[in-house]
Design a protein around this motif. Structure first.
Motif, PDB file in Angstrom:
ATOM      1  N   ILE A   5     -20.129  47.482 -18.969  1.00 29.72           N
ATOM      2  CA  ILE A   5     -19.029  46.946 -19.760  1.00 29.72           C
ATOM      3  C   ILE A   5     -19.247  47.259 -21.236  1.00 29.72           C
ATOM      4  O   ILE A   5     -20.234  46.835 -21.844  1.00 29.72           O
ATOM      5  N   TYR A   6     -18.337  48.036 -21.792  1.00 31.38           N
ATOM      6  CA  TYR A   6     -18.337  48.327 -23.221  1.00 31.38           C
ATOM      7  C   TYR A   6     -17.422  47.311 -23.890  1.00 31.38           C
ATOM      8  O   TYR A   6     -16.241  47.222 -23.571  1.00 31.38           O
ATOM      9  N   LEU A   7     -17.977  46.545 -24.801  1.00 32.69           N
ATOM     10  CA  LEU A   7     -17.236  45.476 -25.465  1.00 32.69           C
ATOM     11  C   LEU A   7     -17.066  45.792 -26.943  1.00 32.69           C
ATOM     12  O   LEU A   7     -18.014  46.242 -27.604  1.00 32.69           O
ATOM     13  N   THR A   8     -15.872  45.543 -27.459  1.00 33.24           N
ATOM     14  CA  THR A   8     -15.665  45.770 -28.886  1.00 33.24           C
ATOM     15  C   THR A   8     -14.726  44.732 -29.460  1.00 33.24           C
ATOM     16  O   THR A   8     -13.964  44.078 -28.738  1.00 33.24           O
ATOM     17  N   ARG A   9     -14.809  44.600 -30.746  1.00 31.16           N
ATOM     18  CA  ARG A   9     -13.876  43.761 -31.503  1.00 31.16           C
ATOM     19  C   ARG A   9     -12.817  44.680 -32.101  1.00 31.16           C
ATOM     20  O   ARG A   9     -13.108  45.826 -32.456  1.00 31.16           O
ATOM     21  N   HIS A  10     -11.593  44.199 -32.213  1.00 31.26           N
ATOM     22  CA  HIS A  10     -10.497  44.990 -32.788  1.00 31.26           C
ATOM     23  C   HIS A  10     -10.809  45.477 -34.197  1.00 31.26           C
ATOM     24  O   HIS A  10     -11.736  44.998 -34.859  1.00 31.26           O
ATOM     25  N   TYR A  53      -9.401  46.905 -20.656  1.00 29.59           N
ATOM     26  CA  TYR A  53      -8.813  45.577 -20.746  1.00 29.59           C
ATOM     27  C   TYR A  53      -8.741  45.159 -22.214  1.00 29.59           C
ATOM     28  O   TYR A  53      -9.631  45.468 -23.005  1.00 29.59           O
ATOM     29  N   SER A  54      -7.681  44.431 -22.547  1.00 31.47           N
ATOM     30  CA  SER A  54      -7.514  43.993 -23.930  1.00 31.47           C
ATOM     31  C   SER A  54      -6.938  42.584 -23.991  1.00 31.47           C
ATOM     32  O   SER A  54      -6.148  42.176 -23.128  1.00 31.47           O
ATOM     33  N   SER A  55      -7.335  41.865 -25.003  1.00 31.78           N
ATOM     34  CA  SER A  55      -6.636  40.643 -25.388  1.00 31.78           C
ATOM     35  C   SER A  55      -5.166  40.979 -25.586  1.00 31.78           C
ATOM     36  O   SER A  55      -4.810  42.103 -25.934  1.00 31.78           O
ATOM     37  N   THR A  56      -4.285  40.006 -25.372  1.00 30.54           N
ATOM     38  CA  THR A  56      -2.852  40.235 -25.553  1.00 30.54           C
ATOM     39  C   THR A  56      -2.416  40.224 -27.013  1.00 30.54           C
ATOM     40  O   THR A  56      -1.267  40.533 -27.316  1.00 30.54           O
ATOM     41  N   GLN A 140     -13.636  43.000  -9.711  1.00 33.58           N
ATOM     42  CA  GLN A 140     -12.651  44.019  -9.347  1.00 33.58           C
ATOM     43  C   GLN A 140     -13.203  45.435  -9.521  1.00 33.58           C
ATOM     44  O   GLN A 140     -12.597  46.398  -9.067  1.00 33.58           O
ATOM     45  N   HIS A 141     -14.339  45.526 -10.206  1.00 34.87           N
ATOM     46  CA  HIS A 141     -14.951  46.834 -10.482  1.00 34.87           C
ATOM     47  C   HIS A 141     -16.449  46.715 -10.242  1.00 34.87           C
ATOM     48  O   HIS A 141     -17.226  46.568 -11.186  1.00 34.87           O
ATOM     49  N   SER A 142     -16.866  46.768  -8.994  1.00 36.30           N
ATOM     50  CA  SER A 142     -18.275  46.575  -8.661  1.00 36.30           C
ATOM     51  C   SER A 142     -19.164  47.706  -9.155  1.00 36.30           C
ATOM     52  O   SER A 142     -20.384  47.583  -9.212  1.00 36.30           O
ATOM     53  N   ASP A 143     -18.559  48.818  -9.513  1.00 34.24           N
ATOM     54  CA  ASP A 143     -19.324  49.952 -10.033  1.00 34.24           C
ATOM     55  C   ASP A 143     -18.404  50.763 -10.939  1.00 34.24           C
ATOM     56  O   ASP A 143     -17.270  51.067 -10.578  1.00 34.24           O
ATOM     57  N   GLY A 144     -18.847  51.077 -12.135  1.00 36.54           N
ATOM     58  CA  GLY A 144     -18.002  51.866 -13.020  1.00 36.54           C
ATOM     59  C   GLY A 144     -18.195  51.497 -14.471  1.00 36.54           C
ATOM     60  O   GLY A 144     -19.062  50.697 -14.831  1.00 36.54           O
ATOM     61  N   ASN A 145     -17.347  52.068 -15.324  1.00 37.43           N
ATOM     62  CA  ASN A 145     -17.397  51.850 -16.772  1.00 37.43           C
ATOM     63  C   ASN A 145     -16.099  51.197 -17.229  1.00 37.43           C
ATOM     64  O   ASN A 145     -15.011  51.719 -16.974  1.00 37.43           O
ATOM     65  N   LEU A 146     -16.222  50.069 -17.899  1.00 43.91           N
ATOM     66  CA  LEU A 146     -15.059  49.328 -18.360  1.00 43.91           C
ATOM     67  C   LEU A 146     -15.116  49.147 -19.869  1.00 43.91           C
ATOM     68  O   LEU A 146     -16.193  48.981 -20.444  1.00 43.91           O
ATOM     69  N   LEU A 147     -13.954  49.145 -20.508  1.00 48.73           N
ATOM     70  CA  LEU A 147     -13.860  48.826 -21.928  1.00 48.73           C
ATOM     71  C   LEU A 147     -13.095  47.516 -22.075  1.00 48.73           C
ATOM     72  O   LEU A 147     -12.020  47.349 -21.489  1.00 48.73           O
ATOM     73  N   ILE A 148     -13.657  46.595 -22.854  1.00 46.58           N
ATOM     74  CA  ILE A 148     -13.023  45.311 -23.142  1.00 46.58           C
ATOM     75  C   ILE A 148     -12.806  45.213 -24.647  1.00 46.58           C
ATOM     76  O   ILE A 148     -13.757  45.291 -25.425  1.00 46.58           O
ATOM     77  N   VAL A 149     -11.556  45.031 -25.074  1.00 46.99           N
ATOM     78  CA  VAL A 149     -11.254  44.866 -26.495  1.00 46.99           C
ATOM     79  C   VAL A 149     -10.896  43.408 -26.740  1.00 46.99           C
ATOM     80  O   VAL A 149      -9.906  42.902 -26.205  1.00 46.99           O
ATOM     81  N   THR A 150     -11.684  42.732 -27.533  1.00 45.54           N
ATOM     82  CA  THR A 150     -11.473  41.300 -27.751  1.00 45.54           C
ATOM     83  C   THR A 150     -11.679  40.966 -29.238  1.00 45.54           C
ATOM     84  O   THR A 150     -11.333  41.768 -30.103  1.00 45.54           O
ATOM     85  N   THR A 182     -20.740  47.179 -28.020  1.00 44.69           N
ATOM     86  CA  THR A 182     -21.761  46.478 -27.253  1.00 44.69           C
ATOM     87  C   THR A 182     -21.699  46.972 -25.817  1.00 44.69           C
ATOM     88  O   THR A 182     -20.610  47.152 -25.273  1.00 44.69           O
ATOM     89  N   LEU A 183     -22.844  47.187 -25.201  1.00 44.10           N
ATOM     90  CA  LEU A 183     -22.889  47.629 -23.809  1.00 44.10           C
ATOM     91  C   LEU A 183     -23.725  46.655 -22.993  1.00 44.10           C
ATOM     92  O   LEU A 183     -24.884  46.394 -23.319  1.00 44.10           O
ATOM     93  N   VAL A 184     -23.101  46.119 -21.949  1.00 43.32           N
ATOM     94  CA  VAL A 184     -23.785  45.204 -21.039  1.00 43.32           C
ATOM     95  C   VAL A 184     -23.726  45.784 -19.631  1.00 43.32           C
ATOM     96  O   VAL A 184     -22.659  46.174 -19.156  1.00 43.32           O
ATOM     97  N   LYS A 185     -24.864  45.840 -18.992  1.00 39.90           N
ATOM     98  CA  LYS A 185     -24.973  46.344 -17.621  1.00 39.90           C
ATOM     99  C   LYS A 185     -25.079  45.145 -16.682  1.00 39.90           C
ATOM    100  O   LYS A 185     -25.968  44.310 -16.832  1.00 39.90           O
TER     101      LYS A 185
END
Length: 217
Positions: A5-10, A53-56, A140-150, A182-185
């Protein structure tokens, strides 16, 4: 099998530059904020993302769309990835809120684990919704790379959960820079924070966030 999971702030917003508290209310990205998002897009261009995925909040969605670039993915919008709601404090400066609500303002900073306000969302509630949302996304994604914008506080609370930090010490760490990465495995056995709040993609941009920047997201 692990989910990365790649996490970032706007990116930086107009209200950020004016140091106005910005939770569920919104303001557009500045030119600098747009450039920040483009730099992060370049950094992630070679990462094969399976979902974004992103905040609304518009500032987060705009950031996510810029980062997405030409990737053939839809930005999935999620209310529960929004920032802490500042209620009656929204759109006001620190000075005004401190004057209007001195005791609650002091608690917000000094005893975040005990903070309570009739209109401002509690840290406990935000942390709970962030953790549940990330768990749902990972399922929903047991394996893969996701981006979360929060957002800054939402992300800080999530990382405190991952790192088992006490809510009492919420403000003991530096503010989160705009579009830092930020990267969390995550797998069934453990969560590993590979790196956090990294800004190496910012090149010659000097991040000018100060402590107040963590609260006007």
């Amino acid at each position: 099998m692990s989910t990365h999971i790649y996490l970032t702030r706007h990116g930086e917003t107009v209200w950020n530059t004016k140091k106005l508290m910005q939770g569920w209310k919104d303001s557009p990205l500045t030119d600098r904020g747009i450039k920040q998002a483009r730099l992060l897009s370049e950094r992630l261009s070679k990462v094969s993302l399976d979902a974004i995925y992103s905040s609304t909040s518009n500032r987060a969605v705009h950031t996510a769309e810029i980062i997405k670039g030409e990737k053939s993915l839809e930005v999935i919008k999620c209310d529960n990835l929004r920032e802490l709601s500042f209620g009656s404090w929204e759109g006001k400066t620190f000075e005004v809120n401190e004057k209007d609500s001195p005791e609650e303002w002091l608690s917000f900073w000094e005893t975040p684990h005990l903070f309570s306000n009739d209109t401002v969302e509690s840290f406990v509630k935000v942390q709970e919704r962030m953790v549940k949302t990330i768990e749902s996304i990972v399922n929903q994604h047991s394996d893969g790379n996701l981006l979360i914008v929060t957002h800054s506080i939402a992300l800080k609370l999530l990382m405190d959960y991952f790192e088992k930090n006490s809510l009492e010490n919420l403000w003991s760490t530096p503010p989160i820079p705009s579009t830092s990465l930020t990267l969390v495995k995550i797998n069934n056995e453990f969560n590993e924070v590979v790196y956090k709040y990294d800004t190496s993609h910012m090149k010659d941009q000097k991040n000018q966030n100060v402590l107040t920047g963590a609260l006007v997201q």
